[in-house]
Write a protein that holds these residues in place. Structure first.
Motif, PDB file in Angstrom:
ATOM      1  N   TYR A 183      -3.698  12.550   4.590  1.00 11.03           N
ATOM      2  CA  TYR A 183      -2.914  11.765   4.960  1.00 11.03           C
ATOM      3  C   TYR A 183      -3.776  10.825   3.832  1.00 11.03           C
ATOM      4  O   TYR A 183      -4.857  11.520   2.875  1.00 11.03           O
ATOM      5  CB  TYR A 183      -3.560  10.571   6.166  1.00 11.03           C
ATOM      6  N   LYS A 184      -3.005   9.773   2.688  1.00  9.53           N
ATOM      7  CA  LYS A 184      -3.400   9.166   1.508  1.00  9.53           C
ATOM      8  C   LYS A 184      -3.510   8.085   1.641  1.00  9.53           C
ATOM      9  O   LYS A 184      -2.383   8.128   2.066  1.00  9.53           O
ATOM     10  CB  LYS A 184      -2.941   9.925   0.407  1.00  9.53           C
ATOM     11  N   GLU A 185      -4.033   7.019   1.426  1.00  2.97           N
ATOM     12  CA  GLU A 185      -4.206   5.449   1.119  1.00  2.97           C
ATOM     13  C   GLU A 185      -4.543   5.073   0.272  1.00  2.97           C
ATOM     14  O   GLU A 185      -5.903   5.645  -0.139  1.00  2.97           O
ATOM     15  CB  GLU A 185      -4.302   5.574   2.977  1.00  2.97           C
ATOM     16  N   LYS A 186      -4.137   4.121  -0.299  1.00  2.77           N
ATOM     17  CA  LYS A 186      -4.721   2.978  -0.989  1.00  2.77           C
ATOM     18  C   LYS A 186      -5.677   1.680  -0.468  1.00  2.77           C
ATOM     19  O   LYS A 186      -4.819   1.795   0.523  1.00  2.77           O
ATOM     20  CB  LYS A 186      -4.079   1.946  -2.005  1.00  2.77           C
ATOM     21  N   ILE A 187      -6.768   2.076  -0.448  1.00  2.00           N
ATOM     22  CA  ILE A 187      -7.334   0.813   0.073  1.00  2.00           C
ATOM     23  C   ILE A 187      -7.934  -0.352  -1.346  1.00  2.00           C
ATOM     24  O   ILE A 187      -8.658  -0.059  -1.735  1.00  2.00           O
ATOM     25  CB  ILE A 187      -8.538   1.234   0.664  1.00  2.00           C
ATOM     26  N   ILE A 188      -8.376  -1.545  -0.970  1.00  2.00           N
ATOM     27  CA  ILE A 188      -9.214  -2.363  -1.508  1.00  2.00           C
ATOM     28  C   ILE A 188     -10.463  -3.092  -0.831  1.00  2.00           C
ATOM     29  O   ILE A 188     -10.220  -3.526   0.135  1.00  2.00           O
ATOM     30  CB  ILE A 188      -7.683  -3.745  -1.742  1.00  2.00           C
ATOM     31  N   ILE A 189     -11.126  -3.346  -1.186  1.00  2.00           N
ATOM     32  CA  ILE A 189     -12.656  -3.792  -0.708  1.00  2.00           C
ATOM     33  C   ILE A 189     -12.974  -5.226  -1.588  1.00  2.00           C
ATOM     34  O   ILE A 189     -12.284  -4.928  -2.800  1.00  2.00           O
ATOM     35  CB  ILE A 189     -13.664  -2.934  -0.990  1.00  2.00           C
ATOM     36  N   LYS A 190     -12.810  -6.221  -0.755  1.00  2.00           N
ATOM     37  CA  LYS A 190     -12.469  -7.527  -1.475  1.00  2.00           C
ATOM     38  C   LYS A 190     -14.276  -7.170  -1.966  1.00  2.00           C
ATOM     39  O   LYS A 190     -15.309  -6.793  -1.305  1.00  2.00           O
ATOM     40  CB  LYS A 190     -12.851  -8.585  -0.267  1.00  2.00           C
ATOM     41  N   THR A 196     -11.226   0.090  10.243  1.00  2.00           N
ATOM     42  CA  THR A 196     -11.177   1.205  10.611  1.00  2.00           C
ATOM     43  C   THR A 196      -9.696   2.002  10.207  1.00  2.00           C
ATOM     44  O   THR A 196      -8.415   1.743  10.612  1.00  2.00           O
ATOM     45  CB  THR A 196     -10.676   1.155  11.703  1.00  2.00           C
ATOM     46  N   THR A 197      -9.436   3.322  10.264  1.00  2.00           N
ATOM     47  CA  THR A 197      -8.137   3.966   9.924  1.00  2.00           C
ATOM     48  C   THR A 197      -7.927   4.865  11.398  1.00  2.00           C
ATOM     49  O   THR A 197      -9.111   5.865  12.048  1.00  2.00           O
ATOM     50  CB  THR A 197      -8.742   5.230   9.079  1.00  2.00           C
ATOM     51  N   GLN A 198      -6.897   5.027  12.232  1.00  2.00           N
ATOM     52  CA  GLN A 198      -6.448   6.008  12.535  1.00  2.00           C
ATOM     53  C   GLN A 198      -5.318   7.320  12.314  1.00  2.00           C
ATOM     54  O   GLN A 198      -4.558   7.246  11.672  1.00  2.00           O
ATOM     55  CB  GLN A 198      -6.248   5.136  13.562  1.00  2.00           C
ATOM     56  N   PHE A 199      -5.611   8.068  13.283  1.00  2.00           N
ATOM     57  CA  PHE A 199      -4.562   9.304  12.509  1.00  2.00           C
ATOM     58  C   PHE A 199      -4.848  10.091  13.678  1.00  2.00           C
ATOM     59  O   PHE A 199      -5.803  10.505  14.524  1.00  2.00           O
ATOM     60  CB  PHE A 199      -4.792   9.787  11.136  1.00  2.00           C
ATOM     61  N   ILE A 223     -14.699   4.946  11.344  1.00  2.00           N
ATOM     62  CA  ILE A 223     -14.877   3.290  10.543  1.00  2.00           C
ATOM     63  C   ILE A 223     -15.845   3.443   9.044  1.00  2.00           C
ATOM     64  O   ILE A 223     -16.403   4.633   9.281  1.00  2.00           O
ATOM     65  CB  ILE A 223     -15.705   2.588  11.274  1.00  2.00           C
ATOM     66  N   LEU A 224     -15.252   3.035   8.251  1.00  2.00           N
ATOM     67  CA  LEU A 224     -15.124   3.374   6.849  1.00  2.00           C
ATOM     68  C   LEU A 224     -15.993   2.081   6.333  1.00  2.00           C
ATOM     69  O   LEU A 224     -15.977   0.665   6.387  1.00  2.00           O
ATOM     70  CB  LEU A 224     -14.306   3.483   5.679  1.00  2.00           C
ATOM     71  N   PHE A 278      -4.914   2.450   7.256  1.00  2.00           N
ATOM     72  CA  PHE A 278      -5.943   1.801   7.287  1.00  2.00           C
ATOM     73  C   PHE A 278      -6.165  -0.397   8.154  1.00  2.00           C
ATOM     74  O   PHE A 278      -5.095  -0.317   7.660  1.00  2.00           O
ATOM     75  CB  PHE A 278      -6.962   1.173   6.007  1.00  2.00           C
ATOM     76  N   ARG A 279      -6.470  -0.150   8.804  1.00  2.00           N
ATOM     77  CA  ARG A 279      -6.822  -1.682   9.558  1.00  2.00           C
ATOM     78  C   ARG A 279      -7.225  -2.397   8.581  1.00  2.00           C
ATOM     79  O   ARG A 279      -8.448  -2.073   8.100  1.00  2.00           O
ATOM     80  CB  ARG A 279      -7.359  -1.984  11.149  1.00  2.00           C
ATOM     81  N   SER A 280      -7.164  -4.340   8.502  1.00  2.00           N
ATOM     82  CA  SER A 280      -7.803  -4.878   7.527  1.00  2.00           C
ATOM     83  C   SER A 280      -7.666  -4.165   6.583  1.00  2.00           C
ATOM     84  O   SER A 280      -8.424  -4.021   5.467  1.00  2.00           O
ATOM     85  CB  SER A 280      -9.588  -4.797   8.072  1.00  2.00           C
ATOM     86  N   ASN A 281      -6.726  -4.209   5.379  1.00  2.00           N
ATOM     87  CA  ASN A 281      -6.769  -3.537   4.181  1.00  2.00           C
ATOM     88  C   ASN A 281      -5.987  -5.104   3.400  1.00  2.00           C
ATOM     89  O   ASN A 281      -5.231  -5.410   3.607  1.00  2.00           O
ATOM     90  CB  ASN A 281      -6.532  -2.307   4.086  1.00  2.00           C
TER      91      ASN A 281
END
Length: 75
Positions: A68-75, A11-14, A46-47, A1-4
């Motif tokens: 694909y797996k990824e950890k995401i952080i939301i502020k 946005t994620t690209q794969f 775009i999430l 993800f971009r901007s994590n």
């Protein structure tokens, strides 16, 4: 993800050169599915935060032959 971490959206690209349909599932730390999005056929998604509260989540993007797996952080 971009901007994590992210605030409003990220946005994620794969690789999806075969244009297969992917399913995106967002899980909270307890393993509960918080959001499920079906039919992603592009190589970018775009999430938007929407009703997700600030915290740590896990994203799983599943296709027929890959995931694909990824950890995401939301502020």
């Amino acid at each position: 993800f971009r901007s994590n971490p992210f605030v409003g959206s990220t946005t994620t690209q794969f690789d999806n050169s075969n244009k297969q349909a992917f399913q995106l599932i967002i899980y909270d730390l307890t393993g509960k599915a918080c959001r499920i999005i079906d039919g992603i056929t592009e190589s970018k998604y775009i999430l938007h935060k929407e009703n997700l509260t600030p915290g740590i989540y896990y994203m799983c993007l599943r296709g027929d032959n890959e995931s694909y797996k990824e950890k995401i952080i939301i502020k």
